[in-house]
Write a protein that holds these residues in place. Structure first.
Motif, mmCIF file in Angstrom:
data_model
loop_
_atom_site.group_PDB
_atom_site.id
_atom_site.type_symbol
_atom_site.label_atom_id
_atom_site.label_comp_id
_atom_site.label_asym_id
_atom_site.label_seq_id
_atom_site.Cartn_x
_atom_site.Cartn_y
_atom_site.Cartn_z
ATOM 1 N N VAL A 153 9.857 8.470 -6.344
ATOM 2 C CA VAL A 153 8.523 7.914 -6.561
ATOM 3 C C VAL A 153 8.614 6.450 -6.973
ATOM 4 O O VAL A 153 7.886 5.597 -6.447
ATOM 5 N N ASN A 194 6.944 3.540 -4.713
ATOM 6 C CA ASN A 194 5.746 2.935 -5.296
ATOM 7 C C ASN A 194 6.019 1.602 -5.978
ATOM 8 O O ASN A 194 5.225 0.662 -5.841
ATOM 9 N N TYR A 195 7.116 1.527 -6.710
ATOM 10 C CA TYR A 195 7.416 0.297 -7.454
ATOM 11 C C TYR A 195 8.386 -0.605 -6.689
ATOM 12 O O TYR A 195 8.054 -1.734 -6.331
ATOM 13 N N ASN A 240 0.804 -1.221 0.000
ATOM 14 C CA ASN A 240 0.000 0.000 0.000
ATOM 15 C C ASN A 240 0.837 1.270 0.000
ATOM 16 O O ASN A 240 0.350 2.321 -0.443
ATOM 17 N N THR A 243 3.222 10.568 -4.239
ATOM 18 C CA THR A 243 2.889 11.122 -5.541
ATOM 19 C C THR A 243 3.587 12.471 -5.716
ATOM 20 O O THR A 243 4.322 12.942 -4.833
ATOM 21 N N GLY A 297 2.875 4.448 -0.720
ATOM 22 C CA GLY A 297 3.009 5.178 -1.972
ATOM 23 C C GLY A 297 3.132 6.672 -1.751
ATOM 24 O O GLY A 297 2.701 7.209 -0.729
ATOM 25 N N TYR A 348 4.408 9.303 -11.127
ATOM 26 C CA TYR A 348 3.387 8.496 -10.448
ATOM 27 C C TYR A 348 2.731 7.534 -11.432
ATOM 28 O O TYR A 348 2.583 6.337 -11.157
ATOM 29 N N SER A 401 -2.842 -0.132 -6.734
ATOM 30 C CA SER A 401 -2.504 0.634 -7.929
ATOM 31 C C SER A 401 -3.368 1.903 -7.924
ATOM 32 O O SER A 401 -3.551 2.514 -6.876
ATOM 33 N N SER A 402 -3.928 2.261 -9.066
ATOM 34 C CA SER A 402 -4.620 3.542 -9.154
ATOM 35 C C SER A 402 -5.397 3.628 -10.452
ATOM 36 O O SER A 402 -5.169 2.864 -11.394
ATOM 37 N N SER A 448 5.023 4.695 -12.269
ATOM 38 C CA SER A 448 5.163 3.708 -11.189
ATOM 39 C C SER A 448 3.979 2.759 -11.145
ATOM 40 O O SER A 448 4.139 1.560 -10.871
ATOM 41 N N LYS A 449 2.773 3.272 -11.405
ATOM 42 C CA LYS A 449 1.593 2.413 -11.364
ATOM 43 C C LYS A 449 1.550 1.476 -12.571
ATOM 44 O O LYS A 449 1.159 0.304 -12.445
#
Length: 281
Positions: free
Chosen positions: A118, A122-123, A98, A102, A100, A162, A148-149, A165-166
Motif C-alpha cells: 500500500v 500510494n506514497y 492518482n 486500499t 492507489g 491506507y 488524497s482522501s 499512506s494518505k
C-alpha cells in the motif's frame, strides 16, 4: 455532458500525465481534460485497458493520448515512462498522482507485506512520479495534483495502511509546495469522500489477497465524473487544497478538535460499520 465548447483554454495542448488513469477518478479526469484540449499520458497496469482508453479518447474527444504500462511502485519503470512521455510530447505540464490501492483488515491481522505494498503504490508511487516529472514541471511552470482522501484527516477503521499512506502524502506534498513556492509550480492536494469506483472491489485483505468485500454502510457517494469536474475547476484556479463537498464537515472538525466525540459518533459510520445498540452497565 460534453463541455469543450465552454471550456477554458488553459489546458488546451497541455501535456497531462495521470497515474492509475484507466478507471474511476483517473479515467474520468482523463476524459474531462481531453474535453479541455489536453494531450494525455496515462499510466496503468494493463495494456488492453490502456489501448481501449486511448482509442476512446481519440474517437470521442479527438484527443492525443499515450498509454504506458507502468507500476508506479517501480521507480525505474516510472523514469522510463516519463522519459517516453517527454520524448513524445516535449514535456509535462500537469502531473496527476492518482494511482492507489486500499485494504480492509485490522492492524493485527494485516501482514507486513500489505503495509509495504500500500505504501509502495500510494506514497512511493506519487513520490516516484513527482521526482521523475519535476524537471519538466519546473521548466514549464506546471502543476502537481495529488489524490488524497477523507482519511487524510479523518481515520477510518480497518484501513491503517491506507490511512498512513494518505497522511504521508500530506506530509510530503505540503512540504514540497512550500519548497516550490517561488518556482511557478503549483501543488494541489485533493480529498474526495466516498466515490463510486472499483477501489474497494479490489481491496486487499490481511494476507495480501483480494477478496470480495461486503457492502459498506457509507454516507453520500460521489460519481467519478463529479469528482473529476471539481478537480478540473480547482486546477484552473491552481488551488492548494480541494476538499470535495461530500466529505462530512463534521468529520473534519470533530477529528481535529474533538477526537473522542469523533470516535464515538462518526468513526463507525465512516468506516462502513452499522451502528450497534449501546451497552449499559
Amino acid at each position: 455532458m460534453y463541455r469543450k465548447v465552454f471550456a477554458s483554454k488553459i489546458f488546451d495542448r497541455k501535456v497531462v500525465l495521470i497515474s492509475g488513469g484507466c478507471a474511476g477518478i483517473g479515467r474520468a479526469l482523463a476524459v474531462r481534460l481531453a474535453q479541455a484540449g489536453a494531450r494525455l499520458v496515462i499510466l496503468d497496469l494493463q495494456q488492453p485497458a490502456l489501448d481501449s482508453l486511448v482509442q476512446h479518447l481519440a474517437d470521442h474527444h479527438n484527443a492525443e493520448a499515450l498509454g504506458l504500462v507502468c507500476d508506479v511502485a517501480d521507480a525505474e519503470a516510472v523514469q522510463r515512462a516519463v522519459a517516453l512521455a517527454v520524448e513524445r510530447f516535449g514535456g509535462i505540464d500537469v502531473l496527476v498522482n492518482n494511482a492507489g490501492i486500499t485494504h480492509r483488515s485490522s492492524f493485527a491481522d494485516t501482514e507486513l507485506a500489505v503495509f509495504q505494498r500500500v505504501m509502495a503504490v500510494n506514497y512511493f508511487g506519487a513520490l516516484h512520479c513527482t521526482k521523475a516529472a519535476l524537471p519538466s514541471l519546473l521548466a514549464r511552470g506546471g502543476q502537481i495534483i495529488v489524490l488524497s482522501s477523507l482519511s487524510g484527516f479523518s481515520p477510518l477503521l480497518y484501513r491503517s495502511a491506507y490511512n498512513a499512506s494518505k497522511h504521508a502524502l500530506h506530509g510530503l506534498f505540503e512540504t514540497l509546495r512550500y519548497e516550490l513556492k517561488d518556482s511557478g509550480v503549483g501543488v494541489m492536494l485533493v480529498c474526495p469522500g466516498f466515490t463510486a469506483t472499483d477501489l474497494r472491489k479490489n481491496a486487499l485483505v490481511g494476507d495480501g489477497s483480494v477478496a470480495a468485500q461486503p457492502p459498506l454502510a457509507m454516507g453520500k457517494v460521489a460519481s467519478p465524473q463529479d469528482v473529476a469536474e471539481a478537480i478540473y475547476l480547482a486546477a484552473l484556479k491552481r488551488k492548494r487544497l480541494l476538499i470535495l463537498n461530500n466529505v462530512d464537515w463534521r468529520a473534519r472538525i470533530l477529528a481535529r478538535f474533538f477526537p473522542r466525540l469523533f470516535e464515538r459518533i462518526l468513526l463507525p459510520r465512516l468506516s462502513g460499520m452499522k451502528p450497534q445498540a449501546s451497552r449499559r452497565g
